[in-house]
Design a protein around this motif. Structure first.
Motif, PDB file in Angstrom:
ATOM      1  N   GLY A 197       0.802  -1.212   0.000  1.00 52.23           N
ATOM      2  CA  GLY A 197       0.000   0.000   0.000  1.00 52.23           C
ATOM      3  C   GLY A 197       0.845   1.276   0.000  1.00 52.23           C
ATOM      4  N   GLN A 198       2.119   1.192   0.407  1.00 55.28           N
ATOM      5  CA  GLN A 198       2.976   2.374   0.444  1.00 55.28           C
ATOM      6  C   GLN A 198       3.646   2.657  -0.900  1.00 55.28           C
ATOM      7  OE1 GLN A 198       2.933   4.473   3.049  1.00 55.28           O
ATOM      8  NE2 GLN A 198       1.364   3.011   3.699  1.00 55.28           N
ATOM      9  N   ILE A 199       3.610   1.655  -1.784  1.00 52.22           N
ATOM     10  CA  ILE A 199       4.309   1.829  -3.073  1.00 52.22           C
ATOM     11  C   ILE A 199       3.777   3.060  -3.801  1.00 52.22           C
ATOM     12  CG2 ILE A 199       4.744   0.773  -5.331  1.00 52.22           C
ATOM     13  CD1 ILE A 199       4.660  -1.942  -3.952  1.00 52.22           C
ATOM     14  N   LYS A 200       2.469   3.287  -3.723  1.00 49.13           N
ATOM     15  CA  LYS A 200       1.891   4.438  -4.426  1.00 49.13           C
ATOM     16  C   LYS A 200       2.518   5.748  -3.932  1.00 49.13           C
ATOM     17  CE  LYS A 200      -2.216   5.263  -1.531  1.00 49.13           C
ATOM     18  NZ  LYS A 200      -2.108   4.186  -0.517  1.00 49.13           N
ATOM     19  N   THR A 201       2.751   5.842  -2.622  1.00 47.38           N
ATOM     20  CA  THR A 201       3.342   7.071  -2.081  1.00 47.38           C
ATOM     21  C   THR A 201       4.809   7.191  -2.490  1.00 47.38           C
ATOM     22  OG1 THR A 201       1.897   6.663  -0.194  1.00 47.38           O
ATOM     23  CG2 THR A 201       3.482   8.445   0.038  1.00 47.38           C
ATOM     24  N   LEU A 202       5.481   6.051  -2.555  1.00 41.58           N
ATOM     25  CA  LEU A 202       6.889   6.073  -2.971  1.00 41.58           C
ATOM     26  C   LEU A 202       7.015   6.482  -4.442  1.00 41.58           C
ATOM     27  CD1 LEU A 202       8.251   2.852  -1.216  1.00 41.58           C
ATOM     28  CD2 LEU A 202       8.689   5.232  -0.593  1.00 41.58           C
ATOM     29  N   LEU A 203       5.998   6.156  -5.239  1.00 38.87           N
ATOM     30  CA  LEU A 203       6.023   6.503  -6.662  1.00 38.87           C
ATOM     31  C   LEU A 203       5.375   7.855  -6.923  1.00 38.87           C
ATOM     32  CD1 LEU A 203       4.894   3.097  -8.245  1.00 38.87           C
ATOM     33  CD2 LEU A 203       7.223   3.956  -7.969  1.00 38.87           C
ATOM     34  N   GLY A 204       4.661   8.358  -5.943  1.00 39.75           N
ATOM     35  CA  GLY A 204       3.956   9.625  -6.139  1.00 39.75           C
ATOM     36  C   GLY A 204       2.763   9.510  -7.069  1.00 39.75           C
ATOM     37  N   VAL A 205       2.106   8.332  -7.078  1.00 42.26           N
ATOM     38  CA  VAL A 205       0.922   8.177  -7.947  1.00 42.26           C
ATOM     39  C   VAL A 205      -0.330   8.078  -7.086  1.00 42.26           C
ATOM     40  CG1 VAL A 205       2.282   6.999  -9.717  1.00 42.26           C
ATOM     41  CG2 VAL A 205       1.057   5.648  -7.990  1.00 42.26           C
ATOM     42  N   LYS A 206      -1.466   8.278  -7.735  1.00 43.79           N
ATOM     43  CA  LYS A 206      -2.742   8.178  -7.023  1.00 43.79           C
ATOM     44  C   LYS A 206      -3.344   6.805  -7.262  1.00 43.79           C
ATOM     45  CE  LYS A 206      -4.283  12.901  -6.544  1.00 43.79           C
ATOM     46  NZ  LYS A 206      -5.277  13.914  -6.820  1.00 43.79           N
ATOM     47  N   ALA A 207      -2.986   5.842  -6.447  1.00 44.32           N
ATOM     48  CA  ALA A 207      -3.578   4.516  -6.596  1.00 44.32           C
ATOM     49  C   ALA A 207      -4.375   4.218  -5.341  1.00 44.32           C
ATOM     50  CB  ALA A 207      -2.489   3.478  -6.826  1.00 44.32           C
ATOM     51  N   GLY A 208      -5.084   3.094  -5.341  1.00 44.35           N
ATOM     52  CA  GLY A 208      -5.896   2.772  -4.166  1.00 44.35           C
ATOM     53  C   GLY A 208      -5.907   1.285  -3.904  1.00 44.35           C
ATOM     54  N   GLY A 209      -7.002   0.782  -3.307  1.00 40.43           N
ATOM     55  CA  GLY A 209      -7.142  -0.656  -3.085  1.00 40.43           C
ATOM     56  C   GLY A 209      -6.915  -1.053  -1.642  1.00 40.43           C
ATOM     57  N   ASN A 210      -7.713  -2.035  -1.189  1.00 39.65           N
ATOM     58  CA  ASN A 210      -7.576  -2.529   0.183  1.00 39.65           C
ATOM     59  C   ASN A 210      -6.989  -3.927   0.244  1.00 39.65           C
ATOM     60  OD1 ASN A 210      -8.705  -0.297   1.586  1.00 39.65           O
ATOM     61  ND2 ASN A 210     -10.702  -0.901   0.760  1.00 39.65           N
ATOM     62  N   THR A 211      -7.044  -4.658  -0.884  1.00 40.08           N
ATOM     63  CA  THR A 211      -6.508  -6.011  -0.883  1.00 40.08           C
ATOM     64  C   THR A 211      -5.350  -6.055  -1.867  1.00 40.08           C
ATOM     65  OG1 THR A 211      -7.887  -6.765  -2.700  1.00 40.08           O
ATOM     66  CG2 THR A 211      -8.839  -6.888  -0.493  1.00 40.08           C
ATOM     67  N   LEU A 212      -4.518  -7.071  -1.764  1.00 33.89           N
ATOM     68  CA  LEU A 212      -3.332  -7.145  -2.609  1.00 33.89           C
ATOM     69  C   LEU A 212      -3.680  -7.099  -4.094  1.00 33.89           C
ATOM     70  CD1 LEU A 212      -0.302  -7.200  -2.266  1.00 33.89           C
ATOM     71  CD2 LEU A 212      -0.378  -9.694  -2.372  1.00 33.89           C
ATOM     72  N   PRO A 213      -4.651  -7.916  -4.561  1.00 31.24           N
ATOM     73  CA  PRO A 213      -4.986  -7.829  -5.995  1.00 31.24           C
ATOM     74  C   PRO A 213      -5.453  -6.426  -6.389  1.00 31.24           C
ATOM     75  CG  PRO A 213      -5.992  -9.767  -4.990  1.00 31.24           C
ATOM     76  CD  PRO A 213      -5.400  -8.972  -3.877  1.00 31.24           C
ATOM     77  N   GLU A 214      -6.281  -5.804  -5.553  1.00 29.21           N
ATOM     78  CA  GLU A 214      -6.757  -4.445  -5.851  1.00 29.21           C
ATOM     79  C   GLU A 214      -5.584  -3.466  -5.914  1.00 29.21           C
ATOM     80  OE1 GLU A 214     -10.977  -4.770  -3.372  1.00 29.21           O
ATOM     81  OE2 GLU A 214      -9.600  -3.110  -2.950  1.00 29.21           O
ATOM     82  N   ILE A 215      -4.702  -3.537  -4.925  1.00 26.32           N
ATOM     83  CA  ILE A 215      -3.574  -2.604  -4.862  1.00 26.32           C
ATOM     84  C   ILE A 215      -2.705  -2.755  -6.105  1.00 26.32           C
ATOM     85  CG2 ILE A 215      -1.420  -2.087  -3.629  1.00 26.32           C
ATOM     86  CD1 ILE A 215      -2.886  -2.837  -1.031  1.00 26.32           C
ATOM     87  N   LEU A 216      -2.393  -4.013  -6.458  1.00 22.18           N
ATOM     88  CA  LEU A 216      -1.515  -4.245  -7.605  1.00 22.18           C
ATOM     89  C   LEU A 216      -2.173  -3.784  -8.898  1.00 22.18           C
ATOM     90  CD1 LEU A 216       0.056  -7.697  -6.648  1.00 22.18           C
ATOM     91  CD2 LEU A 216       0.977  -5.394  -6.317  1.00 22.18           C
ATOM     92  N   ALA A 217      -3.464  -4.087  -9.034  1.00 18.62           N
ATOM     93  CA  ALA A 217      -4.168  -3.672 -10.253  1.00 18.62           C
ATOM     94  C   ALA A 217      -4.183  -2.152 -10.351  1.00 18.62           C
ATOM     95  CB  ALA A 217      -5.600  -4.213 -10.241  1.00 18.62           C
ATOM     96  N   SER A 218      -4.445  -1.489  -9.227  1.00 28.53           N
ATOM     97  CA  SER A 218      -4.518  -0.037  -9.226  1.00 28.53           C
ATOM     98  C   SER A 218      -3.144   0.573  -9.532  1.00 28.53           C
ATOM     99  CB  SER A 218      -5.032   0.426  -7.866  1.00 28.53           C
ATOM    100  OG  SER A 218      -5.016   1.819  -7.785  1.00 28.53           O
ATOM    101  N   LEU A 219      -2.089  -0.020  -8.974  1.00 25.20           N
ATOM    102  CA  LEU A 219      -0.732   0.464  -9.261  1.00 25.20           C
ATOM    103  C   LEU A 219      -0.418   0.315 -10.744  1.00 25.20           C
ATOM    104  CD1 LEU A 219       1.460  -0.843  -6.297  1.00 25.20           C
ATOM    105  CD2 LEU A 219       0.977   1.535  -6.890  1.00 25.20           C
ATOM    106  N   ALA A 220      -0.760  -0.850 -11.294  1.00 22.59           N
ATOM    107  CA  ALA A 220      -0.462  -1.122 -12.696  1.00 22.59           C
ATOM    108  C   ALA A 220      -1.099  -0.065 -13.598  1.00 22.59           C
ATOM    109  CB  ALA A 220      -0.963  -2.518 -13.077  1.00 22.59           C
ATOM    110  N   GLY A 221      -2.287   0.396 -13.181  1.00 21.41           N
ATOM    111  CA  GLY A 221      -2.992   1.373 -14.009  1.00 21.41           C
ATOM    112  C   GLY A 221      -2.451   2.787 -13.867  1.00 21.41           C
ATOM    113  N   THR A 222      -1.637   3.051 -12.836  1.00 21.89           N
ATOM    114  CA  THR A 222      -1.194   4.437 -12.601  1.00 21.89           C
ATOM    115  C   THR A 222       0.317   4.596 -12.698  1.00 21.89           C
ATOM    116  OG1 THR A 222      -1.214   3.937 -10.238  1.00 21.89           O
ATOM    117  CG2 THR A 222      -3.156   5.040 -11.121  1.00 21.89           C
TER     118      THR A 222
END
Lengths: 580, 580
Positions: free
Chosen positions: B150-175
């Motif tokens: 869940g912290q990867i988004k902050t480290l990358l400075g992107v706006k991603a979301g998600g509460n579960t691992l699949p959601e987080i990864l999918a959201s990261l992939a899109g941003t």
């Protein structure tokens, strides 16, 4: 038996079927049929269903059980408690009389059947064991009270409702002034007659010269007389026109083939009730089956029973029926009447098929109050509040579970009652085992025996703390053991050795292993060695596999005596070497 | 300790407080304060809350724990797993940044506090034991992975979301394409630096001539350097204008007094999360507390710990904070820095109060990526998949519970994961004890010992069946015992006596008693006598109270040997009389 044949017990008893067995089974089937007709009609009404549904549920399911069941004498069909549970489950979903109500009943039978089948195929019958005896006893008692209370409205001929005891009583109180006194007279007479049949008919028949068994069986068919007489009276006096509710038109003929409804929403709503009905039904059925089987030194296979009951419920679902299970009264009658094989059940099914073909015109005049009387008399034998006194005397924990089950069933309904009962018994069990008995032990002078220091005069040593734990070690008590040992060591400042004696430890799970590791390393930090003694073979195997033993600061001893001997010897040897 | 003083451990250690203790506590407090500032800010962000909430939650709760807690060195405050659980609980109810979100966090702390207090006052701390070690280990590992992801988004400075691992990864992939490379550079540098601080700083300090303990403690304060350097860089290079997300304006001053929201709907929604947070927090806290206490041979009282943590959470709720518990890293630092009493916690609170007064202007320029790096480095030490290997080797049942907990936490979220883990461990335990080990036993020739016929060469008699059951008898295994005995008797046709040896039976509950009654009466129907042997004292007391013994067809023998001797003697005597 293994492989294919395991699933078809009929292959076993079918091979030895003789003409004598046939005669015995036929006689039993005839008596059970006469008994089942009024019961089936009455229980269907109890479930809020049209009376013929009770008859339908007493046909194909019996044939299915004859093929797949393992009890020789169990009679399946609609029973009181399951009928009440059915009414409670469907009452939330559909209105009585609507076609959705009937469809939901069949779906409930179908789902219960699938659950039972799945439990049987995956051999999960042990799940039924989580229903403790006192909880099921309390539940059946409370259900009996609920059912009887629910019939009062029919006996009075008033329109009342309610699913819980307070609701039912409040509703009755509000409609009492509408009482139909002819209905009440019929109902009261029927109740009185049926009670007399139970208590007084057999002595009368005996004094008339009948043999005891014949008198017994004839007495069981008494209810049919109540039906005949009251129906005749209703017809002759045209009681229907005078406000007495009659059963009315019942379709004549065999049950229609039907399919349960496949609606995702309906299935979700019925999932929990179906599970509860499956398990309660199974538990009732198997205890009846075992009681009867043991009398003839026969065996029933619980996992195969699940399959038998599962197929029976699916059979009920596809022939316009509703959830069924093994019934107590009818099974005892079947047994006493001399049934030898499950074929008697199949013959009973034929009997009931004949009833659906020829009885309906007669049933039209049957007062509903007579059926209500049948139900009341049947279920009052289920009510047995002595379980409260028994558990109170035996164990307060069991008492608490029973009391909660009874009160919640009466006030919150059957589903809440049984669910809370199950959860509570599990919590109580976990609580009890989470605080195991731990004794500080010492040596009985002059022997190799060790006993509790609080109960016996024993020898102890200030630097050695010996403990015996009387329970398997698992997650629920692992931390308790830790706390206990830390407290004991903190109190005894001279202690250099802790020995844990494990003669009553049948298992150590991963949590308990980690607790032992924590105890070991924390005692090490405090300069105390940790030893084990009297570890059972299978437990020792696990410990050896775990990699715990190399880190153990102390040793594992075969006996407590050996532990003490070795440790004290070591110490003397050590002191000796210092002295030299 | 009893009565009033029991609830105020401060009265015990307060009496022996000296100026030396004061010095030690103050030094420890200073070091912990420096460590807590970045942690508190970071964990608040992890919980989806404004950073100052983390500081608020590190003040009054510490004072409360100093008064009511029993651990001398436990440091309470926001921790990673509880912060994640807070985010999950509130995420369903309110949007991050909304005032309802903050209110819900305080309410959650308040409810957790009340639950902990209630558990402590009613001494229900044992409920926490239902969380097995492997399940909690699996849960913490999975939570660590979820938090880090869940912290990867902050480290990358992107706006991603998600509460579960699949959601987080999918959201990261899109941003991923929106990555801010300056943010990424800061985050990566901070992560690298913090890992180096963990591994490399201490050796460096040691080679610079510092003492080991001093080097250790200085290394723990390293993260503050990362904060200072990156905040300075952000200010000097005006990184905020270049797309680097900064912490921004933080209110300066002490926490506001606040009241949790009293909305019935909110309380219902938060009830389960509050319970889970209370229990997970308590379990984490107490294991840390016990580890540290044992090192100095001190004691902590689990029930009083519940009260201490309960008051701490209520304190957090009324001062703008969120759920807190004892943290591992900070407690170890506190311990190592020489804290001697809970007063060190109160001094830490003063340190943090000073921080809220003077730090906020500096925090405005702190890049969020630095805090994310702090979180990632902290939580990766929580991730320990070795529990899977350990449980696989030790017991498959524990393995199944851990695997389910990890997978469900990652894919369905923290609440589902921990709930299913708890339920599954209980079911597995019930399953194991529902099929106890039962051995048919025979006499070791020439001795008074009896052993399993399958493992030893022993003598048996065709008319006597001796069984030993290696488990307490209760509802979950009562029916299994019945099945086992009926099957064994059905197979052995010559059997006239069944002896049940109970040396490992620590309890017989009401269900098991009824099973023994059934066994007794069914064996009686089959012409078999039922005996018991080696019944433990407390169990015998219960049986005597129950009224079962007068109906027992056989006898209760002190030992198996005596049982066999008496029964065989009786039989010979009987045969003798027949012969005469």
């Amino acid at each position: 038996m293994d492989g294919f044949a395991r699933y078809f017990p009929i292959l076993a008893w079918g091979r030895t079927y003789t003409s004598e067995t046939l005669t015995n089974d036929l006689v039993a089937a005839m008596i059970v049929t006469i008994m089942l007709v009024p019961q089936s009609l009455a229980y269907a009404l109890l479930a809020g269903l049209p009376p013929e549904v009770g008859l339908y549920a007493s046909m194909l399911p019996l044939v299915a059980y004859a093929i797949f069941g393992t009890s020789r004498t169990l009679a399946v069909g609609p029973v009181a408690v399951v009928s009440l549970m059915t009414a409670a489950a469907i009452g939330n979903i559909a209105v009585q009389g609507a076609s959705e109500y009937l469809a939901a009943a069949m779906t409930l039978a179908f789902m219960s059947g699938l659950i039972l089948l799945a439990l049987g195929i995956f051999r999960l019958g042990f799940l039924a064991n989580f229903l403790s005896h006192p909880v099921i006893a309390g539940f059946i008692t409370a259900s009996g009270i609920l059912i009887a209370a629910g019939q009062i409205k029919t006996l009075l001929g008033v329109k009342a409702g309610g699913n819980t005891l307070p609701e039912i009583l409040a509703s009755l109180a509000g409609t009492l002034q509408d009482t139909n006194f002819i209905t009440l007279a019929i109902g009261a007479a029927a109740v009185a007659f049926l009670f007399w049949v139970r208590k007084g008919l057999k002595p009368l028949l005996l004094s008339a010269g009948l043999r005891s068994r014949t008198a017994d069986l004839l007495a069981k068919t008494g209810p049919i007389a109540a039906l005949a007489v009251t129906a005749l009276a209703a017809w002759a006096l045209d009681l229907g026109a005078r406000g007495v509710k009659l059963v009315g038109a019942v379709p004549q003929g065999l049950p229609p083939l039907s399919l349960p409804a496949f609606s995702a929403e309906l299935w979700r709503d019925l999932a929990l009730p179906a599970l509860l009905i499956a398990i309660v039904g199974f538990v009732e059925s198997i205890s009846i089956g075992q009681t009867l089987a043991a009398k003839r030194r026969q065996r029933i296979e619980p996992d195969q029973e699940l399959i038998g009951l599962g197929v029976s419920n699916v059979a009920a679902a596809v022939t316009g029926g509703y959830p069924v299970t093994g019934g107590f009264a009818r099974s005892v009658v079947n047994f006493d009447a001399g049934a030898e094989t499950p074929a008697a059940g199949a013959y009973t099914a034929i009997g009931l098929a004949l009833a659906t073909l020829f009885l309906p015109p007669l049933l039209a005049y049957l007062p509903q109050a007579t059926l209500a009387a049948t139900i009341v008399v049947a279920v009052l034998s289920l009510v047995d509040l002595s379980i409260l006194r028994k558990t109170w005397n035996y164990a307060k924990s069991d008492f608490a579970a029973v009391l909660a089950t009874i009160l919640l069933t009466l006030t919150m309904g059957v589903e809440t009652g049984i669910s809370v009962g199950v959860v509570l018994s599990i919590l109580i069990h976990l609580y009890k085992t989470s605080r195991p008995h731990i004794a500080i032990i010492g040596q009985v002078p002059g022997t190799e025996h060790f006993r509790n220091v609080l109960r016996h005069k024993v020898d102890t040593h200030p630097d050695i703390l010996s403990l015996r734990v009387d329970e398997s070690l698992y997650f629920a008590n692992a931390r308790y053991l830790e706390d206990y040992i830390y407290a004991a060591v903190a109190k005894a400042e001279d202690v250099k050795h802790v020995i844990l004696a494990c003669p009553a430890v049948n298992d150590i799970d991963m949590s308990a292993l980690e607790s032992l590791e924590s105890i070991n390393s924390r005692l090490k930090d405090a300069g105390v060695e940790f030893h084990l003694s009297e570890v059972k073979g299978p437990v020792m195997d696990k410990l050896e596999r775990s990699g715990f033993l190399p880190h153990l600061t102390g040793k594992v001893f075969l006996s407590q005596h050996q532990a003490l001997h070795t440790i004290r010897g070591d110490r003397f040897a050590h002191q000796g070497s210092v002295a030299v």
